[in-house]
Design an enzyme around this catalytic site. Sequence first.
Site, PDB file in Angstrom:
ATOM      1  CE  LYS A  12       0.764   1.678   4.291  1.00 14.90           C
ATOM      2  NZ  LYS A  12       1.440   2.969   4.520  1.00 14.90           N
ATOM      3  CG  ASP A 138      -0.654  -0.049   8.395  1.00 14.88           C
ATOM      4  OD1 ASP A 138      -1.500   0.833   8.640  1.00 14.88           O
ATOM      5  OD2 ASP A 138       0.538   0.201   8.122  1.00 14.88           O
TER       6      ASP A 138
END
Length: 302
Positions: A12, A138
């Site tokens: 990401k 995350d």
Amino acid sequence: MINHLGLKAYGKINLGLDVLRKREDGYHEVKMIMQTVGIFDKIDLIRTEEPGIQVETNLYYLPCNENNLVYKAAKLLMDEFHIEEGVKIKLKKFIPVAAGMAGGSSDAAAVLVGVNKMFGLGLTKKALMERGVRIGADVPYCIMRGTALSQGIGEILTPLPPMPQCQVLIAKPAINVSTKFVYENLHANDLKKEDHPDIDGMVEAIQRKDLYGVTSRFGNVLEKVTEKEYPVISQIKSQMISLGAVNAMMSGSGPTVFGVFTRPQAAEEAYEEMRFGQGADLAKQVYLTNFYNCKEVSNHGV
């Protein structure tokens, strides 16, 4: 019975990263736009009759024990559901390590999804995300993927419409950055109003599918710390913009930098220059990829 699963764990970037304040418990309250990109690690999950968890990796410096997040992810579910068989996890890393791209969190997320499927545990995506936050802030996002607004300490997630497609050039210099060091040196409660990126404006631009509205609002408050410590980050950003990027920014706590391109040929030429030309002195790892949106993803690559 499933004996083998091939999984993809996608990296990401942060299109915007704001830190609102440091809480009394020591955690930082954030407001971020998360975006999955097309770089991924490969994971093979193999069921074994022998109990326990075995981890193999292609990088000699990564732990193959309970200190690896893939081990923690498998153990979390196997302990909860009293799974008596074992599992072997073969991890092939491509996402840069310690780079602000959530590689470890994404690997853990893929293993949670894989163990759930392999042993028929029947957990929903939401249930997996609730467990994932125990491994790292995350991990829930890495289970969800796509474009999302992330708030709280990163665990409050709001899905957003997919970003308009474009080319994304990613470059990591030959340094590793400690997330802990960056946050400790941010002094979040002393930030001025103008230091904070316009995350709300970015959300509106995403909803309008206005790519330039997003790129013009790029901002990452952690750059204040990391760029000062490592000037190469600023140099890579400038290089990407001079090579045709609409804009460029550091992802997460760094040191990875990404540049967004709307012309494929310019993106290819920039990749060649950063990989093999004068820019090769600045970055050790260079990738050309694109945004990876949920509708393009099927069941974690299983």
